[in-house]
Design an enzyme around this catalytic site. Sequence first.
Site, mmCIF file in Angstrom:
data_model
loop_
_atom_site.group_PDB
_atom_site.id
_atom_site.type_symbol
_atom_site.label_atom_id
_atom_site.label_comp_id
_atom_site.label_asym_id
_atom_site.label_seq_id
_atom_site.Cartn_x
_atom_site.Cartn_y
_atom_site.Cartn_z
ATOM 1 N N SER A 1 0.867 -1.162 0.063
ATOM 2 C CA SER A 1 -0.121 -0.053 -0.073
ATOM 3 C C SER A 1 1.433 0.929 0.024
ATOM 4 C CB SER A 1 -1.080 -0.172 1.744
ATOM 5 O OG SER A 1 -1.815 0.821 1.035
ATOM 6 N N HIS B 1 -7.832 -5.355 0.435
ATOM 7 C CA HIS B 1 -6.879 -4.370 0.353
ATOM 8 C C HIS B 1 -5.704 -5.928 1.646
ATOM 9 C CE1 HIS B 1 -4.415 -1.616 -0.198
ATOM 10 N NE2 HIS B 1 -3.573 -1.315 1.765
ATOM 11 N N ASP C 1 -10.088 -4.520 -3.629
ATOM 12 C CA ASP C 1 -9.891 -3.986 -3.103
ATOM 13 C C ASP C 1 -10.076 -2.522 -2.867
ATOM 14 O OD1 ASP C 1 -7.987 -1.960 -1.619
ATOM 15 O OD2 ASP C 1 -6.463 -3.180 -2.525
#
Length: 226
Positions: A117, A202, A171
């Site tokens: 991320s 995610h 996601d």
Amino acid sequence: MSAFDGVERQTGPHPVASILWLHGLGADANDFVPIVPELLRPGWPALRFVFPNAPIRPITINGGARMRGWYDLLGMDLAAREDEAGIRQSIAALDALIERESGRGIPPARQFVAGFSQGGAIAMATLLRRPQRLAGAILLSTYLPLATVTASEARPENRDTPVFMAHGALDPLLPQALGERSAEFLRSRGHPLEWHSYSMAHSVCGDEIEHLADWLGRRLADLPPC
């Protein structure tokens, strides 16, 4: 240089390569430590995993709550309003870790940058701007920050550096389309890029770890001589 803030795991004496792994927003240096034994394969050389902590900072999109983050998130439109100063500070911090590993006997050509991320965004941005070739980049559920200026700032030394990218098709925080566009940018610059999509949100899944271990094993076999 300031003292290292984070966690390290060494898989044996005299490591021949380092993996600098940046966590995501709100996590900390311990977040990906459990992945180390899951990744390792018999016959691999000794590795050093370096998991730094991001600074604690207020995050605008979370109502100003203070948490560990590599940069502020100003809104859901990641490209429209970016914390450029914070992103560049974290690029400099990762650069400093690369130099720290060089001082410990592992040159950049034997170092991998990795992240999930936000951490992956900093790893990607750093890869593109490094003046020395790295061994590879591991970019999980992430995207390219500072996209409008990256082409003009990117260095040629890492154009052929191998990249592993993976994303969750479900996601809701960083839609897979962001990762796909970032992957296409890296391919356009010549990076040998392995892309994987998984039926997940995610997060990270077991198949992803297996595919990453396969990729990493091939990269370790291709490392330049010590």
